[in-house]
Design an enzyme around this catalytic site. Structure first.
Site, PDB file in Angstrom:
ATOM      1  N   GLU A 103      33.709  31.838  -8.466  1.00 26.64           N
ATOM      2  CA  GLU A 103      34.490  30.622  -8.509  1.00 26.64           C
ATOM      3  C   GLU A 103      33.770  29.644  -8.077  1.00 26.64           C
ATOM      4  O   GLU A 103      33.027  29.553  -6.922  1.00 26.64           O
ATOM      5  CB  GLU A 103      35.782  31.246  -7.606  1.00 26.64           C
ATOM      6  CG  GLU A 103      36.808  30.125  -7.596  1.00 26.64           C
ATOM      7  CD  GLU A 103      38.189  30.753  -6.740  1.00 26.64           C
ATOM      8  OE1 GLU A 103      39.225  30.289  -6.969  1.00 26.64           O
ATOM      9  OE2 GLU A 103      37.772  31.441  -5.706  1.00 26.64           O
TER      10      GLU A 103
ATOM     11  N   GLY B  98      43.403  32.231   0.764  1.00 27.32           N
ATOM     12  CA  GLY B  98      42.187  31.933   1.126  1.00 27.32           C
ATOM     13  C   GLY B  98      41.113  32.925   0.126  1.00 27.32           C
ATOM     14  O   GLY B  98      41.721  33.244  -0.973  1.00 27.32           O
ATOM     15  N   SER B  99      39.973  33.185   0.636  1.00 29.70           N
ATOM     16  CA  SER B  99      39.094  33.872  -0.081  1.00 29.70           C
ATOM     17  C   SER B  99      39.467  35.222  -0.464  1.00 29.70           C
ATOM     18  O   SER B  99      40.147  35.917   0.756  1.00 29.70           O
ATOM     19  CB  SER B  99      37.551  33.567   0.283  1.00 29.70           C
ATOM     20  OG  SER B  99      37.403  34.223   1.377  1.00 29.70           O
TER      21      SER B  99
ATOM     22  N   LYS C 257      48.601  29.506  11.687  1.00 32.93           N
ATOM     23  CA  LYS C 257      47.044  28.995  12.206  1.00 32.93           C
ATOM     24  C   LYS C 257      46.681  28.403  10.683  1.00 32.93           C
ATOM     25  O   LYS C 257      46.115  28.787   9.884  1.00 32.93           O
ATOM     26  CB  LYS C 257      46.021  30.304  12.118  1.00 32.93           C
ATOM     27  CG  LYS C 257      44.882  30.032  12.821  1.00 32.93           C
ATOM     28  CD  LYS C 257      43.933  29.449  11.854  1.00 32.93           C
ATOM     29  CE  LYS C 257      42.367  29.238  12.455  1.00 32.93           C
ATOM     30  NZ  LYS C 257      41.695  28.228  11.859  1.00 32.93           N
ATOM     31  N   PRO C 258      46.498  26.964  10.800  1.00 32.97           N
ATOM     32  CA  PRO C 258      46.232  26.111   9.910  1.00 32.97           C
ATOM     33  C   PRO C 258      44.463  26.043   9.772  1.00 32.97           C
ATOM     34  O   PRO C 258      43.921  26.320  10.739  1.00 32.97           O
ATOM     35  CB  PRO C 258      46.771  24.645   9.902  1.00 32.97           C
ATOM     36  CG  PRO C 258      46.877  24.600  11.716  1.00 32.97           C
ATOM     37  CD  PRO C 258      47.072  26.023  12.061  1.00 32.97           C
TER      38      PRO C 258
ATOM     39  N   GLU D 224      47.198  35.343  -1.123  1.00 35.66           N
ATOM     40  CA  GLU D 224      47.085  34.838  -2.304  1.00 35.66           C
ATOM     41  C   GLU D 224      45.501  34.631  -2.375  1.00 35.66           C
ATOM     42  O   GLU D 224      45.188  33.704  -1.512  1.00 35.66           O
ATOM     43  CB  GLU D 224      47.961  33.617  -2.363  1.00 35.66           C
ATOM     44  CG  GLU D 224      48.109  32.974  -3.593  1.00 35.66           C
ATOM     45  CD  GLU D 224      47.063  31.901  -3.864  1.00 35.66           C
ATOM     46  OE1 GLU D 224      46.167  32.284  -4.404  1.00 35.66           O
ATOM     47  OE2 GLU D 224      47.491  30.544  -3.280  1.00 35.66           O
TER      48      GLU D 224
ATOM     49  N   CYS E 215      42.499  27.179  -6.285  1.00 38.50           N
ATOM     50  CA  CYS E 215      42.433  28.806  -6.808  1.00 38.50           C
ATOM     51  C   CYS E 215      42.770  29.132  -8.522  1.00 38.50           C
ATOM     52  O   CYS E 215      42.530  30.084  -9.023  1.00 38.50           O
ATOM     53  CB  CYS E 215      43.100  29.584  -5.992  1.00 38.50           C
ATOM     54  SG  CYS E 215      44.847  29.403  -5.778  1.00 38.50           S
TER      55      CYS E 215
ATOM     56  N   TRP F 128      42.413  24.715   3.521  1.00 36.81           N
ATOM     57  CA  TRP F 128      42.279  23.285   3.458  1.00 36.81           C
ATOM     58  C   TRP F 128      42.725  22.725   2.182  1.00 36.81           C
ATOM     59  O   TRP F 128      42.774  21.399   2.063  1.00 36.81           O
ATOM     60  CB  TRP F 128      40.969  22.962   3.952  1.00 36.81           C
ATOM     61  CG  TRP F 128      39.863  23.878   3.267  1.00 36.81           C
ATOM     62  CD1 TRP F 128      39.037  24.981   3.438  1.00 36.81           C
ATOM     63  CD2 TRP F 128      39.319  23.307   2.013  1.00 36.81           C
ATOM     64  NE1 TRP F 128      38.318  25.193   2.361  1.00 36.81           N
ATOM     65  CE2 TRP F 128      38.421  24.387   1.312  1.00 36.81           C
ATOM     66  CE3 TRP F 128      39.472  22.177   0.768  1.00 36.81           C
ATOM     67  CZ2 TRP F 128      37.702  24.288   0.455  1.00 36.81           C
ATOM     68  CZ3 TRP F 128      38.795  22.276  -0.090  1.00 36.81           C
ATOM     69  CH2 TRP F 128      38.143  23.131  -0.544  1.00 36.81           C
ATOM     70  N   ASN F 129      42.606  23.335   1.080  1.00 32.60           N
ATOM     71  CA  ASN F 129      42.612  22.801  -0.264  1.00 32.60           C
ATOM     72  C   ASN F 129      44.072  22.095  -0.424  1.00 32.60           C
ATOM     73  O   ASN F 129      44.178  21.117  -1.241  1.00 32.60           O
ATOM     74  CB  ASN F 129      42.104  23.382  -1.326  1.00 32.60           C
ATOM     75  CG  ASN F 129      42.796  24.826  -1.467  1.00 32.60           C
ATOM     76  OD1 ASN F 129      43.519  25.541  -0.496  1.00 32.60           O
ATOM     77  ND2 ASN F 129      42.772  25.463  -2.667  1.00 32.60           N
TER      78      ASN F 129
END
Length: 490
Positions: free
Chosen positions: A392, A239-240, A186-187, A261, A295, A162-163
């Site tokens: 983070e 993502g995470s 898949k957003p 990533e 990130c 989402w960022n």
């Protein structure tokens, strides 16, 4: 379609509220919906389908059916379709930026920069797809020849965050398509509108049906199909770290290629010979872009003792002048955080640091009024054991720690499982070579806090992921090597 959002656009058709499977915009009959909210106001601006496993299966099958024809097109023809997509993105950049601001919250100027950054990947890989070269290898005998080809990996599943809801889509889809792969995207269910608008423009640019498919909805049911389906040959995820590890493990059952990533914990080191004013400017760029929700943002700021007080004072003055605001209503330097959970995490990190002895020099709390706004914050004298140094934060908080010697700060900078990005500021050429070589990160910025570009490889080491995106290296992960041995040539 949400009429209030559509009314802000020159091209209202960009507001898409359906999934896209095999060239058709579609809902599940009577299916559940997901609300898309503006984080600056809490207003519901749209709904999209909350699809499940069945829709994901159809999307994979559509991508597989389209693969043979798409890969067989000459690379130049695929490039022409991508170039047409690139031009349409630029033609609609203001509308796309407005959509991005509405669902993600970043200021208008920052959103526009993201759209242009997103477009740059389409342009870059349109050209790079024509340069997927193979090799010839000298053979061991006169009657044989050895050839190596790069071929598209097949159906690619892409899961985007989402960022950066536009840039992360094109950074994955453009190399996949350029290499000859087809995609199921898949957003994020928080920011699906930007992805759907980009895919609408891809359709308008002549990308054939089935080549790009978009499924919206919660991650569990869709993710289980994308990781488990035998026809999906690669999964790419941003993502995470925790989720990335789970996805990687799930993909192992069918031995898919993966690109991950993942999270970062970027150190930002300012040595006493640095240009302090430059370091302050770049710290703001590296820390407060997208309200710290990147990130690669500076998560730990280390400043050498001799210039520490000067740096803290100058950064505090600059940060206290940053303007909070709803990007749809006027100029702003920082928008809201994405949701209430983000507010709670940032609040807890600040409270923990203060409890351990840190000083708040500006900000330090949620902003009054509606929306998920947190005041741009500077923390001085942050101890090493504070949570903000080990987790983070993903928020607009700049924690500053004093250091004495070079080797001490290198050890502190590397004392993390993350290895995505690092930054260092020095005017000493010898120190530049020493520090850049010793930092255990996939990307290092020296005297700059702005390292992202389509022409350079983006990615990390250690638990920050595998693979690279962007640059000439970014297309490699969407190909497989095929070795052909030709004998009997005498």
């Amino acid at each position: 379609m949400n009429n209030s959002i559509a009314s802000l656009l020159k091209c209202p058709d960009l507001v898409r509220t359906q999934a896209f499977i095999n060239g058709e915009w579609t809902d599940e009959a009577g299916g559940a919906k997901i609300n898309v909210e503006n984080p600056a106001t809490g207003e519901i601006i749209a709904t999209v389908p909350n699809l499940g496993a069945d829709a994901a299966e159809r999307a994979v099958e559509a991508a597989h059916a389209a693969f043979a024809r798409w890969r067989s097109l000459p690379a130049k023809e695929r490039a022409l379709r991508l170039k047409a997509w690139h031009m349409l993105v630029l033609q609609h950049e203001e509308d796309l930026a407005t959509l991005l601001t509405a669902e993600q919250g970043k200021p208008a100027a920052e959103a526009l920069n993201e759209i242009r950054y997103a477009a740059s990947f389409i342009e870059w890989f349109a050209e790079e797809g024509k340069r997927v070269y193979g090799d010839t290898i000298p053979s061991h005998s006169q009657d044989t020849r050895f050839l190596v080809f790069r071929e598209p990996v097949g159906v690619v599943a892409a899961i985007t965050p989402w960022n950066f809801p536009s840039a992360m889509v094109t950074r994955k889809l453009a190399p996949a398509l350029a290499a000859g792969c087809t995609v199921v995207l898949k957003p994020s269910d928080v920011t699906p509108l930007s992805a759907l608008a980009l895919v609408f423009l891809a359709q308008e640019a002549g990308i054939p049906k089935g080549v790009i498919n978009v499924v919206t909805g919660g991650p569990a049911a869709i993710g289980s199909v994308l990781t488990g389906h035998a026809l999906v040959r690669k999964l790419t995820f941003t993502g995470s770290t925790a989720v990335g590890k789970m996805l990687t493990a799930a993909c192992a059952a069918t031995m898919k290629k993966v690109s991950m990533e993942l999270g970062g914990n970027a150190p930002f080191i300012v040595f006493d010979d640095a240009d302090i004013d430059l370091a302050v400017t770049e710290a703001i760029a590296a820390k407060f872009r997208n309200a710290g929700q990147t990130c690669v943002c500076a998560n730990r700021i280390f400043v050498q003792d001799a210039i520490y007080d000067d740096f803290v004072e100058k950064l505090t003055v600059r940060v206290s002048a940053l303007r909070l605001g709803n990007g749809l209503l006027g100029p702003a330097d920082q928008g809201p955080l994405i949701d209430q959970r983000a507010i709670e995490k940032v609040t807890s990190h600040v409270a923990d640091a203060v409890e351990r002895g840190a000083r708040v020099t500006t900000g330090g709390s949620r902003a009054p009024g509606p929306g998920n706004f947190f005041l741009p914050t500077v923390l001085a004298d942050v101890p090493a054991e504070a949570l903000i140094n080990s987790e983070e934060t993903f928020g607009p908080v700049a924690p500053i720690t004093r250091f004495d010697g070079e080797q001490d700060v290198i050890r502190a900078a590397n004392a993390t499982t993350a290895g995505l990005a690092a930054y260092a500021f020095t005017r000493d050429l010898k120190r530049f070579w020493r520090v850049s070589g010793q930092l255990e990160y996939g990307m290092v910025g020296i005297n700059t806090g702005r390292i992202s570009t389509e022409v350079a490889p983006f990615g990390g080491i250690k638990e920050s992921g595998v693979g690279r995106e962007g640059s000439k290296y970014g297309i490699d992960d969407y190909t497989e090597l095929k070795y052909v041995c030709i004998g009997g040539l005498d």
